[in-house]
Design a protein around this motif. Structure first.
Motif, PDB file in Angstrom:
ATOM      1  N   ARG A 155       0.822  -1.201   0.000  1.00  0.00           N
ATOM      2  CA  ARG A 155       0.000   0.000   0.000  1.00  0.00           C
ATOM      3  C   ARG A 155       0.860   1.257   0.000  1.00  0.00           C
ATOM      4  O   ARG A 155       0.768   2.090  -0.860  1.00  0.00           O
ATOM      5  CB  ARG A 155      -0.936  -0.017   1.198  1.00  0.00           C
ATOM      6  CG  ARG A 155      -1.963  -1.130   1.070  1.00  0.00           C
ATOM      7  CD  ARG A 155      -2.847  -0.859  -0.140  1.00  0.00           C
ATOM      8  NE  ARG A 155      -3.720  -1.974  -0.384  1.00  0.00           N
ATOM      9  CZ  ARG A 155      -4.861  -2.154   0.255  1.00  0.00           C
ATOM     10  NH1 ARG A 155      -5.243  -1.329   1.191  1.00  0.00           N
ATOM     11  NH2 ARG A 155      -5.623  -3.187  -0.022  1.00  0.00           N
TER      12      ARG A 155
ATOM     13  N   HIS B 117       1.116   5.946  -2.754  1.00  0.00           N
ATOM     14  CA  HIS B 117       0.707   5.616  -4.123  1.00  0.00           C
ATOM     15  C   HIS B 117       0.858   6.842  -5.013  1.00  0.00           C
ATOM     16  O   HIS B 117       0.621   7.968  -4.604  1.00  0.00           O
ATOM     17  CB  HIS B 117      -0.754   5.156  -4.162  1.00  0.00           C
ATOM     18  CG  HIS B 117      -0.958   3.902  -3.375  1.00  0.00           C
ATOM     19  ND1 HIS B 117      -0.529   2.685  -3.821  1.00  0.00           N
ATOM     20  CD2 HIS B 117      -1.542   3.695  -2.172  1.00  0.00           C
ATOM     21  CE1 HIS B 117      -0.839   1.768  -2.945  1.00  0.00           C
ATOM     22  NE2 HIS B 117      -1.452   2.357  -1.931  1.00  0.00           N
TER      23      HIS B 117
ATOM     24  N   VAL C 238     -10.400  -2.069  -7.785  1.00  0.00           N
ATOM     25  CA  VAL C 238      -9.461  -1.025  -7.383  1.00  0.00           C
ATOM     26  C   VAL C 238      -8.063  -1.633  -7.357  1.00  0.00           C
ATOM     27  O   VAL C 238      -7.854  -2.722  -6.808  1.00  0.00           O
ATOM     28  CB  VAL C 238      -9.810  -0.469  -5.988  1.00  0.00           C
ATOM     29  CG1 VAL C 238      -8.755   0.542  -5.528  1.00  0.00           C
ATOM     30  CG2 VAL C 238     -11.190   0.173  -6.002  1.00  0.00           C
TER      31      VAL C 238
ATOM     32  N   ALA D 280      -4.111  -1.178  -6.183  1.00  0.00           N
ATOM     33  CA  ALA D 280      -3.223  -0.470  -5.256  1.00  0.00           C
ATOM     34  C   ALA D 280      -1.781  -0.792  -5.632  1.00  0.00           C
ATOM     35  O   ALA D 280      -1.232  -1.801  -5.212  1.00  0.00           O
ATOM     36  CB  ALA D 280      -3.503  -0.880  -3.818  1.00  0.00           C
TER      37      ALA D 280
ATOM     38  N   GLN E 254      -8.472  -4.940  -5.151  1.00  0.00           N
ATOM     39  CA  GLN E 254      -9.683  -5.053  -4.336  1.00  0.00           C
ATOM     40  C   GLN E 254     -10.821  -5.402  -5.293  1.00  0.00           C
ATOM     41  O   GLN E 254     -11.188  -4.604  -6.156  1.00  0.00           O
ATOM     42  CB  GLN E 254      -9.947  -3.741  -3.606  1.00  0.00           C
ATOM     43  CG  GLN E 254      -8.816  -3.338  -2.665  1.00  0.00           C
ATOM     44  CD  GLN E 254      -8.888  -1.888  -2.255  1.00  0.00           C
ATOM     45  OE1 GLN E 254      -9.966  -1.298  -2.229  1.00  0.00           O
ATOM     46  NE2 GLN E 254      -7.750  -1.296  -1.940  1.00  0.00           N
TER      47      GLN E 254
ATOM     48  N   SER F  33      -6.008   3.277  -6.742  1.00  0.00           N
ATOM     49  CA  SER F  33      -6.368   3.454  -5.333  1.00  0.00           C
ATOM     50  C   SER F  33      -6.496   4.919  -4.932  1.00  0.00           C
ATOM     51  O   SER F  33      -7.257   5.253  -4.021  1.00  0.00           O
ATOM     52  CB  SER F  33      -5.327   2.772  -4.434  1.00  0.00           C
ATOM     53  OG  SER F  33      -4.031   3.283  -4.692  1.00  0.00           O
TER      54      SER F  33
ATOM     55  N   ALA G  78     -10.192   5.910  -6.183  1.00  0.00           N
ATOM     56  CA  ALA G  78     -11.305   4.984  -5.969  1.00  0.00           C
ATOM     57  C   ALA G  78     -12.523   5.707  -5.399  1.00  0.00           C
ATOM     58  O   ALA G  78     -12.398   6.526  -4.485  1.00  0.00           O
ATOM     59  CB  ALA G  78     -10.873   3.872  -5.017  1.00  0.00           C
TER      60      ALA G  78
ATOM     61  N   ASP H  29     -10.403  -7.442  -0.316  1.00  0.00           N
ATOM     62  CA  ASP H  29      -9.100  -6.797  -0.363  1.00  0.00           C
ATOM     63  C   ASP H  29      -8.008  -7.862  -0.424  1.00  0.00           C
ATOM     64  O   ASP H  29      -7.761  -8.569   0.556  1.00  0.00           O
ATOM     65  CB  ASP H  29      -8.926  -5.910   0.874  1.00  0.00           C
ATOM     66  CG  ASP H  29      -7.700  -5.009   0.766  1.00  0.00           C
ATOM     67  OD1 ASP H  29      -6.841  -5.275  -0.091  1.00  0.00           O
ATOM     68  OD2 ASP H  29      -7.610  -4.041   1.542  1.00  0.00           O
TER      69      ASP H  29
END
Length: 241
Positions: free
Chosen positions: A6, A9, A175, A177, A54, A37, A40, A49
Motif C-alpha cells: 500500500r 501511491h 481497485v 493499489a 480489491q 487506489s 477509488a 481486499d
C-alpha cells in the motif's frame, strides 16, 4: 494485516497519449473504472481486499487460490455456474502500451495450444477471444498509472455472453493499489489473502491456499501464461490465468 504494497501511491493522473498507441482504456477508466487506489470512489461497494487488488466478487461465486509451486500466489479465481473469472494486476511502464505487446503474445500462445483466435474491441479497447472446442475465453485489459489490469472469463460457449458481462462488471468495480516500489515490468503485483475473508468465500479460498493465510511479499518474472481448460472442465479447471 499490514500491507507493504500500500505505502505511498502515485497520484492517479494519466498522461495524454496518442489514440494510435491503443493504451488499453487509460483515458476511459478514469470515469467508469477500474480505479487506481488514489481515485477509488466511495461507493460503499463490498470488495475483497487482496492487497494489490480489491475485487467486487459476485455473491454466488466460490473463490479458489492458484498458488505457484515456488510459493507466491498466482491468482484468485471466482468460480461461477457460468465459468471462471480471473482479474490480475501487473507492473507496467509509465508510458503505457504494454497491452499492445501482450495481446499478440497471448494470441500466439493460445493459437499454439490449438485455440481459434479472434481479436475484438470493447469498452477498454482491444480484446482477445479464444475458443477451444466448446470452451471460450475472453481476455480484456486496462492500463492505469504504472499498472495493467487483465481480466479473463473462461467457460462454455453457451454461457459466454453472460460470463463476459460479469467479467466486465467485475473489472469496472476493481481497485488497483500499486505501490511506489520498483517492480520489473510484467511482474504480478503482490497478492495476499486476508484472515478476515467473508464467510461465504472462506472455505474454498482457504482450502486452496498452499499454507495458512499469509502475506505474499514479491512476485517477479514474466506474465503468467493463460491456459484454456480442457473440454469438459470449463469453469473448474485450475489452469493458469
Amino acid at each position: 494485516m499490514t500491507d507493504p504494497a500500500r505505502g505511498k501511491h502515485r497520484k492517479g493522473r494519466i498522461a495524454q497519449v496518442s489514440p494510435s498507441a491503443d493504451p488499453a482504456g487509460r483515458q476511459h477508466h478514469q470515469h467508469r473504472g477500474p480505479w487506481d487506489s488514489e481515485d477509488a470512489p466511495r461507493d460503499g461497494r463490498l470488495r475483497l481486499d487482496l492487497g494489490s487488488v480489491q475485487l467486487p466478487v459476485p455473491p454466488n461465486a466460490k473463490l479458489v487460490c492458484e498458488p505457484d509451486p515456488t510459493g507466491p500466489l498466482r491468482a484468485v479465481h471466482a468460480i461461477l455456474p457460468e465459468g471462471r473469472l480471473t482479474v490480475s494486476a501487473f507492473a507496467a511502464p509509465r508510458t503505457g502500451g504494454l497491452w499492445t505487446e501482450l495481446i499478440e503474445e497471448l494470441a500466439g500462445q493460445l493459437h499454439a495450444e490449438g485455440a481459434t483466435i479472434r481479436r475484438d474491441r470493447g469498452e477498454w479497447g482491444r480484446e482477445l477471444v479464444a475458443r477451444n472446442g466448446d470452451v471460450v475465453a475472453r481476455v480484456v485489459a486496462v492500463e492505469g498509472p504504472r499498472w495493467l489490469l487483465r481480466g479473463v472469463g473462461t467457460g462454455p460457449a453457451e454461457h459466454a455472453l453472460a460470463l463476459h458481462g460479469m467479467l466486465r462488471e467485475m473489472i469496472r468495480g476493481t481497485v488497483v493499489a500499486r505501490s511506489e516500489d520498483p517492480l520489473p515490468v510484467r511482474s504480478l503485483l503482490p497478492l495476499e489473502v486476508p484472515e478476515d475473508v467473508p464467510e461465504i468465500f472462506r472455505d474454498t479460498l482457504f482450502q486452496s491456499l498452499p499454507t495458512r493465510p499469509r502475506q505474499i511479499t514479491s512476485q517477479d518474472g514474466p506474465v503468467i501464461p493463460m491456459m484454456l481448460p480442457q473440454q469438459g472442465e470449463s469453469g473448474t479447471s485450475p489452469g493458469r490465468s
